[in-house]
Scaffold this active site. Structure first.
Site, PDB file in Angstrom:
ATOM      1  N   ARG A   1      54.282  33.534  30.889  1.00 48.54           N
ATOM      2  CA  ARG A   1      54.179  32.307  31.694  1.00 48.54           C
ATOM      3  C   ARG A   1      55.410  31.424  31.502  1.00 48.54           C
ATOM      4  NH1 ARG A   1      48.957  28.956  30.832  1.00 48.54           N
ATOM      5  NH2 ARG A   1      50.298  27.682  32.136  1.00 48.54           N
TER       6      ARG A   1
ATOM      7  N   ARG B   1      42.809  18.060  29.071  1.00 47.42           N
ATOM      8  CA  ARG B   1      43.903  17.898  30.024  1.00 47.42           C
ATOM      9  C   ARG B   1      43.476  17.438  31.420  1.00 47.42           C
ATOM     10  NH1 ARG B   1      48.250  22.501  29.520  1.00 47.42           N
ATOM     11  NH2 ARG B   1      49.634  20.823  30.102  1.00 47.42           N
TER      12      ARG B   1
ATOM     13  N   LYS C   1      61.555  25.681  32.051  1.00 46.92           N
ATOM     14  CA  LYS C   1      60.339  25.835  32.867  1.00 46.92           C
ATOM     15  C   LYS C   1      59.766  24.477  33.237  1.00 46.92           C
ATOM     16  CE  LYS C   1      56.302  26.471  30.672  1.00 46.92           C
ATOM     17  NZ  LYS C   1      55.189  25.521  30.946  1.00 46.92           N
ATOM     18  N   ASN C   2      59.684  23.581  32.264  1.00 51.62           N
ATOM     19  CA  ASN C   2      59.005  22.301  32.519  1.00 51.62           C
ATOM     20  C   ASN C   2      59.856  21.300  33.298  1.00 51.62           C
ATOM     21  OD1 ASN C   2      56.743  23.306  31.371  1.00 51.62           O
ATOM     22  ND2 ASN C   2      56.906  22.169  29.441  1.00 51.62           N
TER      23      ASN C   2
ATOM     24  N   ASP D   1      55.131  21.263  21.963  1.00 53.14           N
ATOM     25  CA  ASP D   1      55.386  22.638  22.401  1.00 53.14           C
ATOM     26  C   ASP D   1      56.152  23.464  21.363  1.00 53.14           C
ATOM     27  OD1 ASP D   1      54.067  22.103  24.740  1.00 53.14           O
ATOM     28  OD2 ASP D   1      55.875  21.792  25.939  1.00 53.14           O
TER      29      ASP D   1
ATOM     30  N   CYS E   1      41.176  23.553  29.334  1.00 51.90           N
ATOM     31  CA  CYS E   1      42.104  24.657  29.105  1.00 51.90           C
ATOM     32  C   CYS E   1      42.213  24.902  27.616  1.00 51.90           C
ATOM     33  CB  CYS E   1      43.459  24.415  29.753  1.00 51.90           C
ATOM     34  SG  CYS E   1      44.641  23.589  28.730  1.00 51.90           S
TER      35      CYS E   1
END
Ligand code: EPU
Length: 418
Positions: free
Chosen positions: A398, A121, A22-23, A306, A116
């Site tokens: 997500r 961030r 994803k990233n 993460d 968030c």
């Protein structure tokens, strides 16, 4: 809103495939805005953040077509070079379009992200870096507008703090600048290197991506390309921990072991066997007992923030005290109170969590708060006694592609309730 119902106690076995990252996919999609030609990206996971980025590209005027895990973007016309609030508020990585848009369209308008779940961030480092390349910026009505009517000018930029998407944003913008840009204190994440590889295929001149100094020689234009995204190291790592927490034996297929060094070292320290079966397959086998193991999150190649929440869930099952230190984000322990509700013994002391184990977890009704926190609750539920319901599964959606199907296939008792 979907929920997961998980009955704990099943040992995971078999093979779990890894999806595309994803990233890495998010900046790759943003990079497509740098050329008028079509760019085809393969291995793009079908997850909500990516769908959001696809919508954002379409909003700017690009034509986006998906065929399975392949996405083709043709940004021939950029009629609306902006990222509106509605999109940015659901996905902060929308700021990745700032650099490409100002470089190509000479103007970009991007909504400022608010706070968030995992911390403040801000995007100040992205903005300062583009200003260093000659963009003028202006902030009002919650938007940041960047302009470079005569194009960007290559420059030496030293980031005050290492930022992953900030590095990607600047690197993308610099590909179309006049002259050379040197990025010092650049992020070294594999995702940065992957975007650099895509940009190079598009005609960019980049060296040093994956190290802390990146050099970009600007070119007049970029062209179309086809590129396969790297495997998702965070997804692979989550499944490795799922195997370890359930006492299982699982092959993680289609991964990139070289990207998982810090996690592999910590799992081995905890008593888990991890073998590199071949270039893209890891065999993970839980030992008889888990040993307490400390982690400190750091920029790559350190232990990834993460994977912190998932590792904390694992340490609730290890014998002894584990110290989990979060260095990247100031507020990334929201999973701890939920894990505690399931029976974990966790004390938070500033940026450190102290986990005492092992504890028998018991199924409970818990709530997902952000993507990786949610993943840690799924892992805890896999080993908890009885039934766990996880609400707000959209957080997991997500970033994880069909997580319940992959876990089911490995023997987990997990159902999605719509
Ligand atoms: N920071 C600033 N100013 C900036 C940018 C960052 O102060 O302009 C701070 C952040 O607040 C944070 C630190 O710098 O404390 C590092 O943040 P970074 O910019 O590296 O994070 P990011 O680029 O916004 C990416 C990933 C995150 C991952 C972090 C850290 C993407 C799309 N997102 O975020 O992934 O946690 O790097 O590795 O690549 C996730 O996938 O769950 C996720 C949150």
């Amino acid at each position: 809103m979907d929920r997961f119902l998980i009955r704990g106690g099943q040992r995971l076995t078999g093979t779990i495939p890894t999806s595309g990252s994803k990233n890495a996919a998010l900046p790759a999609l943003a990079a497509c805005l740098l050329t008028a030609d079509p760019v085809t990206l393969e291995g793009i996971p079908n997850v909500r953040d990516i769908n959001t980025m696809e919508r954002l590209l379409a909003h700017t005027g690009a034509i986006v077509q998906r065929d399975g895990n392949s996405v083709t973007v043709a940004a021939t016309n950029l009629d609306r070079p902006e990222a509106p609030y509605d999109v940015v508020k659901t996905m902060r990585a929308s700021s990745l379009v700032l650099g490409p848009l100002v470089a190509r369209a000479k103007v970009a308008r991007v909504s400022m992200p608010g706070g968030c779940a995992i911390g403040a961030r801000p995007i100040n480092l992205h903005v300062t870096a583009l200003e260093a390349l000659g963009a003028t910026t202006h902030q009002d009505h919650g938007y940041i507008e960047a302009r470079a009517p005569k194009g960007l000018q290559g420059k030496l930029v030293t980031f005050d703090k290492i930022t992953v998407t900030g590095t990607e944003d600047l690197m993308m913008a610099a590909t179309l600048a006049n002259g050379e840009t040197i990025i010092e204190n650049a992020a070294r994440e594999p995702e940065v290197e992957d975007v650099a590889n895509l940009l190079t295929k598009m005609g960019a001149k980049i060296s040093g991506a994956g190290t802390s100094t990146i050099r970009i020689q600007g070119v007049a234009r970029l062209h179309g390309a086809t590129h396969r995204i790297i495997p998702d190291r965070i997804e692979a790592g989550t499944f490795m921990i799922a195997c370890a927490i359930t006492g299982g034996e699982v092959r993680i297929a289609g991964c990139q072991p070289a990207h998982l060094g810090a996690l592999i070292a910590k799992l081995r320290q905890a008593g888990v066997t991890v073998e590199e079966e071949n270039a893209d397959t890891l065999l993970v086998r839980a030992g008889d007992t888990l040993r307490s193991t400390d982690i400190t999150t750091e920029e790559h190649p350190g232990f990834a923030t993460d994977l912190q929440a998932q590792f904390m869930a694992l340490m609730t099952q290890a014998t002894g005290i584990s110290f989990v230190k979060e260095n990247i984000f100031e507020n990334r322990f929201m999973h701890a109170p939920e894990l505690t509700r399931m029976g974990a013994n966790i004390r938070i002391d500033g940026r450190q969590a102290i986990v005492a184990g092992p504890t028998q977890l018991s199924g409970a009704q818990v709530m997902a708060t952000d993507l990786r926190a949610s993943a840690s609750l799924v892992l805890a539920a896999l080993v908890a006694k009885g039934e766990t319901t996880i609400d707000r599964v959209y957080h997991i959606d997500r970033g994880y592609e069909r997580i319940e199907e992959k876990l089911q296939a490995a023997g987990a008792d997990i159902t999605r309730i719509s």
